[in-house]
Design an enzyme around this catalytic site. Structure first.
Site, PDB file in Angstrom:
ATOM      1  N   LYS A 275      -5.458   8.021  -0.814  1.00 39.97           N
ATOM      2  CA  LYS A 275      -5.372   6.618  -0.389  1.00 39.97           C
ATOM      3  C   LYS A 275      -6.625   5.852  -0.794  1.00 39.97           C
ATOM      4  O   LYS A 275      -6.553   4.667  -1.149  1.00 39.97           O
ATOM      5  CB  LYS A 275      -5.117   6.548   1.111  1.00 39.97           C
ATOM      6  CG  LYS A 275      -3.693   6.977   1.480  1.00 39.97           C
ATOM      7  CD  LYS A 275      -3.457   6.929   2.967  1.00 39.97           C
ATOM      8  CE  LYS A 275      -1.982   7.185   3.279  1.00 39.97           C
ATOM      9  NZ  LYS A 275      -1.511   8.493   2.826  1.00 39.97           N
TER      10      LYS A 275
ATOM     11  N   LYS B  20       8.979  11.397  -7.482  1.00 39.33           N
ATOM     12  CA  LYS B  20       9.399  11.922  -6.188  1.00 39.33           C
ATOM     13  C   LYS B  20       9.919  10.776  -5.329  1.00 39.33           C
ATOM     14  O   LYS B  20       9.304   9.707  -5.268  1.00 39.33           O
ATOM     15  CB  LYS B  20       8.224  12.606  -5.487  1.00 39.33           C
ATOM     16  CG  LYS B  20       8.534  13.070  -4.071  1.00 39.33           C
ATOM     17  CD  LYS B  20       7.309  13.634  -3.392  1.00 39.33           C
ATOM     18  CE  LYS B  20       7.593  13.991  -1.947  1.00 39.33           C
ATOM     19  NZ  LYS B  20       6.411  14.539  -1.252  1.00 39.33           N
TER      20      LYS B  20
ATOM     21  N   LYS C 296       9.317   6.201   0.049  1.00 39.75           N
ATOM     22  CA  LYS C 296       9.353   4.780   0.427  1.00 39.75           C
ATOM     23  C   LYS C 296       8.210   4.011  -0.222  1.00 39.75           C
ATOM     24  O   LYS C 296       8.356   2.845  -0.563  1.00 39.75           O
ATOM     25  CB  LYS C 296       9.294   4.659   1.957  1.00 39.75           C
ATOM     26  CG  LYS C 296      10.563   5.095   2.653  1.00 39.75           C
ATOM     27  CD  LYS C 296      10.507   4.863   4.144  1.00 39.75           C
ATOM     28  CE  LYS C 296       9.675   5.904   4.856  1.00 39.75           C
ATOM     29  NZ  LYS C 296      10.345   7.209   4.942  1.00 39.75           N
TER      30      LYS C 296
END
Length: 454
Positions: A240, A318, A321
């Site tokens: 992240k 993959k 969302k």
């Protein structure tokens, strides 16, 4: 599966096909060899020749006790611990024995299985084949604790709110939802989806994470034995940061809360995806650090990996969302058709043979079709003149038919919102009974006074 870091001794890993359907579970056993004897540092052990662990087959649903079983004599060994619970959530009475090395409830006949799902949006095919299906399959194979991880969802809730505002800025007809509404509706959707897909609340303990406040107390306690370096090495945190996401403390300490989720119920098995393997190893490290500092309370949980391959999204990555490439489990009609027909394919001419193993449509089709149907579809690909459009239509029909019964159940459940709340409230009651028992053991080890609520 990697054995993870052990404080001392060495690890042996072997694989045994157990009785869980479609699952090959790798179990890690840790040994400390001293003059030909062994001590359990977490997991099952047996006497072995000096310096060498002897491989052994353990069937997790064996009629023998999960822990305390003496492999040489065929009888239970060690002192009995009556601090555990069965799935009903009613603690048995008694105290733990300080002589135990594994911290596992010897009174539990079946493995305790725990997993959670974060309510971060509509569940999709990747969620189903990667986690939900095996959660439902395991209902009869252990004492299962399944929770909706709403505390974890708070680490990205504001981003979800900002995404809705961005959509509204482009589409004036779209009404963005505030963060509290997004979270509440996502929690409700996860509960509806699981129940519609076959989760039986009479067989499992199904609850909201935030309805068991003991998890936050345990998370704080575990944070005091967790090194900063351990958290800084977390792949999810580093990923992240690499994407430019501004981290918050909740994101940084996410693995500690995850450890508390698992250890609060003294879980034996944790079904996880490969992307969560490091977090489980961190949980084992944190449990080991607490046990080493204050005495044995927590078993070292084992990962159970799903053998389903990565589910591709509509763009070939993959399914996730965060990539915006999902096919929702309960999509239907035009919405489902749009998602399926948008799957990316190559530019091979219609009349040319196709390679099924390089096609994302075929990869998804295999998840729903029988082996014979897969062979027949592959033959059509290779024969030529079939075309990706025909393959997408076949996939669309499979998805629609596969989830049709669950779709009908979900619509019926939507008409009874009170039932969903009853299920979650009852699950929380049962989960808290177990959580309070564990937390009382932790408090006793720490020298803290008994909780007034216990």
């Amino acid at each position: 599966m990697g054995s993870g870091a052990s404080i001392r001794g060495f690890s042996c890993c072997w694989r045994k096909q157990n009785s869980f359907p479609e699952t090959d579970v790798a179990l890690v056993y840790r040994f400390e060899s001293i003059a030909g004897k062994t001590k359990r540092l977490g997991g099952w052990s047996r006497r072995v020749p000096s310096g060498r662990p002897q491989a052994s087959s353990i069937c997790l649903d064996d009629s023998r006790r999960l822990e305390g079983y003496n492999d040489q004599s065929g009888v239970r060994g060690g002192s009995t611990v009556n601090a555990g619970t069965h799935a009903e959530g009613v603690p048995t009475e008694g105290t733990t024995s300080p002589s135990r090395l594994d911290g596992v409830d010897r009174g539990v006949d079946r493995p305790r299985i725990l997993s959670g799902v974060q309510p971060s949006g509509k569940l999709h095919l990747g969620n189903y084949f990667g986690a939900i299906r095996q959660h439902i399959q395991r209902q009869d194979q252990g004492d299962c604790f399944y929770f909706i991880a709403d505390y974890h969802a708070l680490t990205s809730l504001r981003e979800a709110e900002e995404r809705e505002k961005a959509i509204a800025a482009k589409n004036k007809a779209y009404l963005p939802r505030p963060a509290r509404q997004i979270l509440a509706e996502n929690i409700r959707d996860v509960a509806l989806d699981y129940l519609a897909l076959g989760l039986d609340p009479k067989k499992v303990i199904f609850f909201r994470q935030s309805d068991v406040p003991e998890v936050t107390e345990l998370a704080w306690i575990l944070s005091t034995v967790t090194g900063m370096g351990l958290l800084e090495r977390a792949h999810s945190y580093k990923d992240k940061l690499a994407k430019g996401i501004t981290p918050n403390v909740g994101l940084f300490t996410y693995p500690v809360l995850m450890a508390a989720d698992i250890l609060l119920y003294r879980s034996h098995l944790v079904p996880v995806g490969k992307d969560q393997e490091q977090h489980l190893e961190m949980t084992r490290d944190i449990a080991g650090a607490f046990n080493h500092a204050y005495g044995e309370v927590f078993p070292l949980p084992q990962a159970v990996f799903n053998d389903t391959p990565v589910v591709p999204g509509t763009d070939g990555q993959k399914m996730s969302k965060s990539y915006g490439n999902t096919i929702e489990i309960f999509a239907e009609g035009k919405a489902l058709e749009r998602a399926v027909m948008s799957i990316v394919t190559d530019q091979t001419p219609l009349e040319a043979p196709l390679d099924p193993e390089r096609c994302h449509v075929f990869a998804l089709y295999k998840l729903f079709a029988t082996p014979q149907e897969v062979e027949e579809m592959a033959a059509r690909y290779r024969a030529g003149g079939f075309g990706y459009g025909n393959a997408k239509k076949a996939l669309l029909a499979k998805i629609d038919a596969y989830f049709a019964p669950a779709r009908a159940r979900r619509k019926a459940l939507e008409r009874d919102p009170g039932y969903i709340e009853e299920v979650l409230a009852e699950g929380a009651r049962r989960a808290r009974a177990v959580a309070r028992t564990t937390l009382q053991l932790v408090r006793e080890r720490l020298g803290l006074l008994r909780s007034p609520a216990s």
